[in-house]
Write a protein that holds these residues in place. Structure first.
Motif, mmCIF file in Angstrom:
data_model
loop_
_atom_site.group_PDB
_atom_site.id
_atom_site.type_symbol
_atom_site.label_atom_id
_atom_site.label_comp_id
_atom_site.label_asym_id
_atom_site.label_seq_id
_atom_site.Cartn_x
_atom_site.Cartn_y
_atom_site.Cartn_z
ATOM 1 N N ALA A 179 11.307 -5.797 -9.720
ATOM 2 C CA ALA A 179 10.040 -5.140 -9.667
ATOM 3 C C ALA A 179 10.300 -3.713 -9.380
ATOM 4 O O ALA A 179 11.201 -3.294 -8.617
ATOM 5 N N HIS A 180 9.587 -3.003 -10.303
ATOM 6 C CA HIS A 180 9.910 -1.469 -10.135
ATOM 7 C C HIS A 180 8.886 -0.755 -9.491
ATOM 8 O O HIS A 180 7.670 -1.029 -9.596
ATOM 9 N N PHE A 181 9.298 0.156 -8.498
ATOM 10 C CA PHE A 181 8.367 0.762 -7.454
ATOM 11 C C PHE A 181 8.933 2.022 -7.058
ATOM 12 O O PHE A 181 10.021 2.460 -7.102
ATOM 13 N N GLN A 182 7.792 2.836 -6.474
ATOM 14 C CA GLN A 182 8.226 4.158 -5.977
ATOM 15 C C GLN A 182 7.653 4.175 -4.501
ATOM 16 O O GLN A 182 6.653 3.626 -4.162
ATOM 17 N N ALA A 183 8.579 4.466 -3.675
ATOM 18 C CA ALA A 183 8.421 4.597 -1.994
ATOM 19 C C ALA A 183 9.010 6.073 -1.557
ATOM 20 O O ALA A 183 10.153 6.149 -2.105
ATOM 21 N N ASP A 184 8.421 6.658 -0.883
ATOM 22 C CA ASP A 184 9.025 7.891 -0.306
ATOM 23 C C ASP A 184 9.488 8.871 -1.380
ATOM 24 O O ASP A 184 10.513 9.444 -1.340
ATOM 25 N N LYS B 288 0.695 -1.244 -0.032
ATOM 26 C CA LYS B 288 0.098 0.052 0.226
ATOM 27 C C LYS B 288 0.865 1.285 0.168
ATOM 28 O O LYS B 288 0.378 2.304 -0.695
ATOM 29 N N SER B 289 2.071 1.154 0.567
ATOM 30 C CA SER B 289 2.923 2.530 0.550
ATOM 31 C C SER B 289 3.601 2.598 -0.502
ATOM 32 O O SER B 289 4.548 3.609 -0.554
ATOM 33 N N SER B 290 3.521 1.895 -1.659
ATOM 34 C CA SER B 290 4.368 1.942 -2.805
ATOM 35 C C SER B 290 3.617 2.091 -3.966
ATOM 36 O O SER B 290 2.418 1.581 -4.033
ATOM 37 N N LEU B 291 4.069 2.761 -5.068
ATOM 38 C CA LEU B 291 3.379 2.652 -6.324
ATOM 39 C C LEU B 291 4.292 1.723 -7.176
ATOM 40 O O LEU B 291 5.371 1.891 -7.474
ATOM 41 N N TRP B 292 3.472 0.745 -7.591
ATOM 42 C CA TRP B 292 4.242 -0.250 -8.251
ATOM 43 C C TRP B 292 4.270 0.159 -9.839
ATOM 44 O O TRP B 292 3.072 0.148 -10.356
ATOM 45 N N THR B 293 5.493 0.552 -10.411
ATOM 46 C CA THR B 293 5.480 0.979 -11.648
ATOM 47 C C THR B 293 6.054 0.025 -12.849
ATOM 48 O O THR B 293 6.118 0.337 -14.017
ATOM 49 N N GLY B 294 6.481 -1.143 -12.817
ATOM 50 C CA GLY B 294 6.704 -2.019 -13.622
ATOM 51 C C GLY B 294 7.361 -3.449 -13.228
ATOM 52 O O GLY B 294 8.119 -3.307 -12.187
ATOM 53 N N LEU B 295 7.504 -4.259 -14.045
ATOM 54 C CA LEU B 295 7.849 -5.643 -13.726
ATOM 55 C C LEU B 295 8.766 -5.906 -14.932
ATOM 56 O O LEU B 295 8.482 -5.841 -16.296
ATOM 57 N N GLU B 296 10.118 -6.313 -14.737
ATOM 58 C CA GLU B 296 11.005 -6.732 -15.593
ATOM 59 C C GLU B 296 11.433 -8.186 -15.407
ATOM 60 O O GLU B 296 11.818 -8.524 -14.178
ATOM 61 N N VAL B 297 11.345 -9.083 -16.343
ATOM 62 C CA VAL B 297 11.442 -10.525 -16.262
ATOM 63 C C VAL B 297 12.956 -10.777 -16.708
ATOM 64 O O VAL B 297 12.809 -10.495 -18.227
ATOM 65 N N ARG B 298 13.658 -10.953 -15.881
ATOM 66 C CA ARG B 298 15.210 -11.168 -16.473
ATOM 67 C C ARG B 298 15.437 -12.453 -17.319
ATOM 68 O O ARG B 298 16.374 -12.764 -18.127
ATOM 69 N N HIS B 299 15.106 -13.413 -16.356
ATOM 70 C CA HIS B 299 15.508 -14.867 -16.792
ATOM 71 C C HIS B 299 14.659 -15.975 -16.264
ATOM 72 O O HIS B 299 14.287 -15.800 -15.088
ATOM 73 N N SER B 300 14.253 -16.933 -16.895
ATOM 74 C CA SER B 300 13.524 -18.155 -16.329
ATOM 75 C C SER B 300 14.323 -19.397 -16.758
ATOM 76 O O SER B 300 14.812 -19.332 -17.691
ATOM 77 N N GLU B 301 14.124 -20.335 -15.521
ATOM 78 C CA GLU B 301 14.784 -21.622 -15.895
ATOM 79 C C GLU B 301 13.701 -22.561 -15.456
ATOM 80 O O GLU B 301 13.060 -22.627 -14.242
ATOM 81 N N ALA B 302 13.472 -23.481 -16.490
ATOM 82 C CA ALA B 302 12.229 -24.337 -16.330
ATOM 83 C C ALA B 302 10.970 -23.770 -15.787
ATOM 84 O O ALA B 302 10.776 -22.586 -16.421
ATOM 85 N N GLY B 303 10.198 -24.421 -14.958
ATOM 86 C CA GLY B 303 8.892 -23.798 -14.710
ATOM 87 C C GLY B 303 7.692 -23.768 -15.528
ATOM 88 O O GLY B 303 6.783 -23.016 -15.384
ATOM 89 N N GLY B 304 8.017 -24.674 -16.637
ATOM 90 C CA GLY B 304 6.786 -24.613 -17.723
ATOM 91 C C GLY B 304 5.715 -25.700 -17.066
ATOM 92 O O GLY B 304 5.967 -26.207 -15.847
ATOM 93 N N GLU B 305 4.785 -25.718 -17.849
ATOM 94 C CA GLU B 305 3.768 -26.482 -17.451
ATOM 95 C C GLU B 305 3.908 -27.867 -17.038
ATOM 96 O O GLU B 305 3.300 -28.615 -16.468
ATOM 97 N N ARG B 306 4.773 -28.550 -17.656
ATOM 98 C CA ARG B 306 5.387 -30.020 -17.508
ATOM 99 C C ARG B 306 6.217 -30.170 -16.398
ATOM 100 O O ARG B 306 6.710 -31.234 -15.952
ATOM 101 N N ASP B 307 6.909 -28.965 -16.041
ATOM 102 C CA ASP B 307 8.021 -29.004 -14.991
ATOM 103 C C ASP B 307 7.474 -29.071 -13.454
ATOM 104 O O ASP B 307 6.305 -28.920 -13.346
ATOM 105 N N GLU B 308 8.511 -29.557 -12.551
ATOM 106 C CA GLU B 308 8.019 -29.641 -11.319
ATOM 107 C C GLU B 308 8.727 -28.577 -10.518
ATOM 108 O O GLU B 308 8.468 -28.188 -9.206
ATOM 109 N N ASP B 309 9.984 -27.893 -11.158
ATOM 110 C CA ASP B 309 10.474 -26.702 -10.445
ATOM 111 C C ASP B 309 10.651 -25.586 -11.320
ATOM 112 O O ASP B 309 10.894 -25.988 -12.505
#
Length: 165
Positions: free
Chosen positions: A102-107, A74-95
């Motif tokens: 995550a970009h945000f503004q606070a204070d 609540k105290s942050s303004l969420w301004t964007g997300l940048e995915v840098r790298h993914s390993e596995a994590g697909g529909e048939r993977d277990e891990d």
């Protein structure tokens, strides 16, 4: 309040209704580790602490501070997300592993949360396990001069790709 026709906060290029909205409402489960990570970012952007807690791997929730997470959201303004790298994590993977920023503004200052997060699929559902700040060190193997060349030629590295020009 965000509507289904608004751009999704995770910046996937889709609307909230066709991206993270169904996950946050419970109408659908994220099919990949990255989709879960994006929906968790969107939960911060929409102040949905319940979703953040519910997507933690069962058995890892005891140290989740719901009030602190909600306050940060609540105290942050969420301004964007940048995915840098993914390993596995697909529909048939277990891990899976997802490195993101995550970009945000606070204070009134621009800030980032850079994390490499680990996810696990259990009982047909993706869960957030944990994360480390920054990028996870990637393993780089050094090739010795007398090792077989990594290009697959069958020659020694020094007689192939390792030759001085």
């Amino acid at each position: 309040m965000i509507s289904d026709t608004d751009a999704c906060p995770c910046r996937s290029g889709k609307t909230f209704g066709e991206c993270c909205g169904p996950f946050l409402s419970g109408a659908a489960l994220p099919p990949t580790a990255e989709a879960l990570m994006r929906s968790r970012y969107t939960a911060f952007a929409t102040h949905n602490a319940d979703y953040l807690e519910e997507t933690l791997l069962p058995g890892t929730r005891e140290d989740f501070d719901r009030d602190a997470a909600l306050e940060w959201a609540k105290s942050s303004l969420w301004t964007g997300l940048e995915v840098r790298h993914s390993e596995a994590g697909g529909e048939r993977d277990e891990d899976g592993v997802v490195e993101f920023v995550a970009h945000f503004q606070a204070d009134n200052q621009d800030r980032v949360h850079h994390e490499t997060a680990t996810f696990r699929k259990q009982d047909g559902r993706w869960w957030y396990v944990d994360g480390i700040m920054g990028a996870r060190p990637r393993k780089v193997e050094k090739i010795g001069r007398n090792d077989p060349c990594s290009c697959g030629s069958g020659k020694k590295y020094k007689k192939c790709c390792g030759q001085a020009a």
